[in-house]
Design a protein around this motif. Sequence first.
Motif, mmCIF file in Angstrom:
data_model
loop_
_atom_site.group_PDB
_atom_site.id
_atom_site.type_symbol
_atom_site.label_atom_id
_atom_site.label_comp_id
_atom_site.label_asym_id
_atom_site.label_seq_id
_atom_site.Cartn_x
_atom_site.Cartn_y
_atom_site.Cartn_z
ATOM 1 N N ARG A 1 0.844 -1.188 0.000
ATOM 2 C CA ARG A 1 0.000 0.000 0.000
ATOM 3 C C ARG A 1 0.884 1.244 0.000
ATOM 4 N NH1 ARG A 1 -4.952 2.284 1.689
ATOM 5 N NH2 ARG A 1 -4.650 3.966 3.162
ATOM 6 N N ARG A 2 0.579 2.162 -0.887
ATOM 7 C CA ARG A 2 1.349 3.405 -0.954
ATOM 8 C C ARG A 2 0.678 4.456 -0.080
ATOM 9 N NH1 ARG A 2 3.047 5.646 -6.462
ATOM 10 N NH2 ARG A 2 3.793 7.091 -4.921
ATOM 11 N N GLU A 3 1.481 5.114 0.716
ATOM 12 C CA GLU A 3 0.991 6.192 1.573
ATOM 13 C C GLU A 3 1.237 7.532 0.892
ATOM 14 O OE1 GLU A 3 -0.526 5.871 4.594
ATOM 15 O OE2 GLU A 3 -0.464 3.709 4.273
ATOM 16 N N PRO A 4 0.328 8.491 1.064
ATOM 17 C CA PRO A 4 0.555 9.817 0.478
ATOM 18 C C PRO A 4 1.692 10.539 1.208
ATOM 19 C CG PRO A 4 -1.416 9.838 1.813
ATOM 20 C CD PRO A 4 -0.941 8.404 1.760
ATOM 21 N N LYS A 5 2.403 11.377 0.483
ATOM 22 C CA LYS A 5 3.464 12.178 1.084
ATOM 23 C C LYS A 5 2.813 13.418 1.696
ATOM 24 C CE LYS A 5 6.829 10.780 -2.323
ATOM 25 N NZ LYS A 5 7.630 9.808 -1.996
ATOM 26 N N ILE A 6 2.773 13.448 3.011
ATOM 27 C CA ILE A 6 2.045 14.492 3.726
ATOM 28 C C ILE A 6 2.662 15.866 3.469
ATOM 29 C CG2 ILE A 6 1.402 15.325 6.015
ATOM 30 C CD1 ILE A 6 1.094 12.402 6.815
ATOM 31 N N LEU A 7 3.992 15.938 3.419
ATOM 32 C CA LEU A 7 4.644 17.220 3.190
ATOM 33 C C LEU A 7 4.222 17.831 1.851
ATOM 34 C CD1 LEU A 7 6.622 19.291 4.289
ATOM 35 C CD2 LEU A 7 8.448 18.045 3.135
ATOM 36 N N ALA B 1 -4.988 13.274 5.098
ATOM 37 C CA ALA B 1 -5.603 12.286 5.984
ATOM 38 C C ALA B 1 -6.697 11.516 5.257
ATOM 39 C CB ALA B 1 -6.174 12.972 7.223
ATOM 40 N N ILE B 2 -7.462 12.208 4.431
ATOM 41 C CA ILE B 2 -8.508 11.534 3.663
ATOM 42 C C ILE B 2 -7.889 10.603 2.630
ATOM 43 C CG2 ILE B 2 -10.352 11.914 1.968
ATOM 44 C CD1 ILE B 2 -11.045 14.476 3.580
ATOM 45 N N ALA B 3 -6.825 11.068 1.972
ATOM 46 C CA ALA B 3 -6.163 10.240 0.963
ATOM 47 C C ALA B 3 -5.513 9.006 1.582
ATOM 48 C CB ALA B 3 -5.111 11.058 0.214
ATOM 49 N N ALA B 4 -5.030 9.127 2.807
ATOM 50 C CA ALA B 4 -4.396 7.985 3.477
ATOM 51 C C ALA B 4 -5.420 6.913 3.813
ATOM 52 C CB ALA B 4 -3.682 8.441 4.742
#
Length: 87
Positions: free
Chosen positions: A4-10, A68-71
């Motif tokens: 699973r790919r996590e979004p880059k929050i920065l 947070a929604i994308a994660a």
Amino acid sequence: MKKRREPKILSFLLTGAIIGFVVFGLVAILNPELENQWGATYSATTAVGYMSVFGMLLGAICGAVAAAIAAGPGDPSQRRRRKRKGD
């Protein structure tokens, strides 16, 4: 297993801050009324500065919410594994 790919929050935070900076900066530039409710007047550069910083703050908050929604809620099996490691 699929990773699973996590979004880059920065990236989300910076994008939101830049968009907020531009939008609120333009609002300050295009607003002919630079007098507040107490009668104090601001120069155009002061108004642009304050509004841009405020826009960056709101944009970064919106970016954090979007990240947070994308994660999403996460993978339940990953949470179980993390919980087992902590025991």
